[in-house]
Scaffold this motif. Structure first.
Motif, PDB file in Angstrom:
ATOM      1  N   GLN A  23       0.875  -1.163   0.000  1.00  0.00           N
ATOM      2  CA  GLN A  23       0.000   0.000   0.000  1.00  0.00           C
ATOM      3  C   GLN A  23       0.915   1.216   0.000  1.00  0.00           C
ATOM      4  N   GLY A  24       1.203   1.767  -1.145  1.00  0.00           N
ATOM      5  CA  GLY A  24       2.155   2.872  -1.217  1.00  0.00           C
ATOM      6  C   GLY A  24       3.525   2.383  -0.790  1.00  0.00           C
ATOM      7  N   THR A  25       4.070   2.996   0.245  1.00  0.00           N
ATOM      8  CA  THR A  25       5.386   2.586   0.746  1.00  0.00           C
ATOM      9  C   THR A  25       5.269   1.639   1.934  1.00  0.00           C
ATOM     10  N   SER A  26       4.052   1.238   2.275  1.00  0.00           N
ATOM     11  CA  SER A  26       3.828   0.380   3.420  1.00  0.00           C
ATOM     12  C   SER A  26       3.273  -0.975   2.982  1.00  0.00           C
ATOM     13  N   THR A  27       3.013  -1.842   3.949  1.00  0.00           N
ATOM     14  CA  THR A  27       2.555  -3.205   3.684  1.00  0.00           C
ATOM     15  C   THR A  27       1.454  -3.558   4.667  1.00  0.00           C
ATOM     16  N   LYS A  28       0.505  -4.368   4.189  1.00  0.00           N
ATOM     17  CA  LYS A  28      -0.508  -4.892   5.096  1.00  0.00           C
ATOM     18  C   LYS A  28      -0.753  -6.358   4.791  1.00  0.00           C
ATOM     19  N   ASN A  29      -1.284  -7.056   5.782  1.00  0.00           N
ATOM     20  CA  ASN A  29      -1.642  -8.460   5.635  1.00  0.00           C
ATOM     21  C   ASN A  29      -2.962  -8.639   6.381  1.00  0.00           C
ATOM     22  N   MET A  35       5.275  -3.387  12.377  1.00  0.00           N
ATOM     23  CA  MET A  35       6.299  -2.468  11.868  1.00  0.00           C
ATOM     24  C   MET A  35       5.758  -1.588  10.743  1.00  0.00           C
ATOM     25  N   TYR A  36       4.537  -1.864  10.279  1.00  0.00           N
ATOM     26  CA  TYR A  36       4.021  -1.192   9.094  1.00  0.00           C
ATOM     27  C   TYR A  36       2.800  -0.343   9.407  1.00  0.00           C
ATOM     28  N   LYS A  37       2.842   0.890   8.965  1.00  0.00           N
ATOM     29  CA  LYS A  37       1.736   1.819   9.209  1.00  0.00           C
ATOM     30  C   LYS A  37       0.433   1.304   8.599  1.00  0.00           C
ATOM     31  N   GLU A  38       0.496   0.770   7.404  1.00  0.00           N
ATOM     32  CA  GLU A  38      -0.724   0.265   6.763  1.00  0.00           C
ATOM     33  C   GLU A  38      -1.289  -0.940   7.521  1.00  0.00           C
ATOM     34  N   GLU A  62      -4.993  -1.493   9.062  1.00  0.00           N
ATOM     35  CA  GLU A  62      -5.771  -2.713   8.812  1.00  0.00           C
ATOM     36  C   GLU A  62      -6.222  -3.342  10.130  1.00  0.00           C
ATOM     37  N   LEU A  63      -5.346  -3.366  11.122  1.00  0.00           N
ATOM     38  CA  LEU A  63      -5.730  -3.869  12.443  1.00  0.00           C
ATOM     39  C   LEU A  63      -6.893  -3.065  13.011  1.00  0.00           C
ATOM     40  N   LYS A  64      -6.800  -1.751  12.915  1.00  0.00           N
ATOM     41  CA  LYS A  64      -7.889  -0.902  13.408  1.00  0.00           C
ATOM     42  C   LYS A  64      -9.183  -1.193  12.657  1.00  0.00           C
ATOM     43  N   ARG A  65      -9.092  -1.324  11.333  1.00  0.00           N
ATOM     44  CA  ARG A  65     -10.302  -1.628  10.540  1.00  0.00           C
ATOM     45  C   ARG A  65     -10.938  -2.937  10.985  1.00  0.00           C
TER      46      ARG A  65
END
Length: 117
Positions: free
Chosen positions: A53-59, A92-95, A99-102
């Motif tokens: 996601q841009g410069t970040s990552t989510k799972n 370690m990732y802002k995205e 995602e955790l908050k969502r």
């Protein structure tokens, strides 16, 4: 800090010289440690897909597992323990934080964010 947590940095970074304060094992003891899933720390290997996601990552799968772990600890110990501000999820990732908050908001509503860091 629980001695099980301090053991790794002591060995890896301090040649075993890092020492715990007095009685830290008993001071950090918690009833949820009765369940092997909820020891002082745990690592879980989650088969998910990392998405850029841009410069970040989510799972998303990892975030869903975090919600399910919270659901399980709350169901098992929530009658005896107030978990407000006693649970934190580290990423370690802002995205991934978003995602955790969502996922937590989707499962519990917006007030959950006041209780979990």
């Amino acid at each position: 800090m629980n001695p099980f947590i301090s053991e790794l940095p002591s060995k890896v970074f301090y040649n075993g010289q890092l020492k715990d304060g007095p009685n830290m094992a008993s001071k950090t003891e918690a009833i949820w440690h009765e369940n092997p899933i909820f020891g002082p720390y745990r690592f879980f290997n989650v088969n998910g897909v990392e998405q850029k996601q841009g410069t970040s990552t989510k799972n998303t799968a990892e975030a869903v597992v975090a919600v399910e772990l919270y659901r399980k600890i709350e169901a098992e110990f929530g009658q005896r323990v107030n978990f407000d501000m006693r649970i934190g999820v580290i990423s370690m990732y802002k995205e991934q934080l978003w995602e955790l908050k969502r996922q937590f908001i989707s499962a519990y509503g917006t007030t959950i964010i006041d209780n979990i860091e």
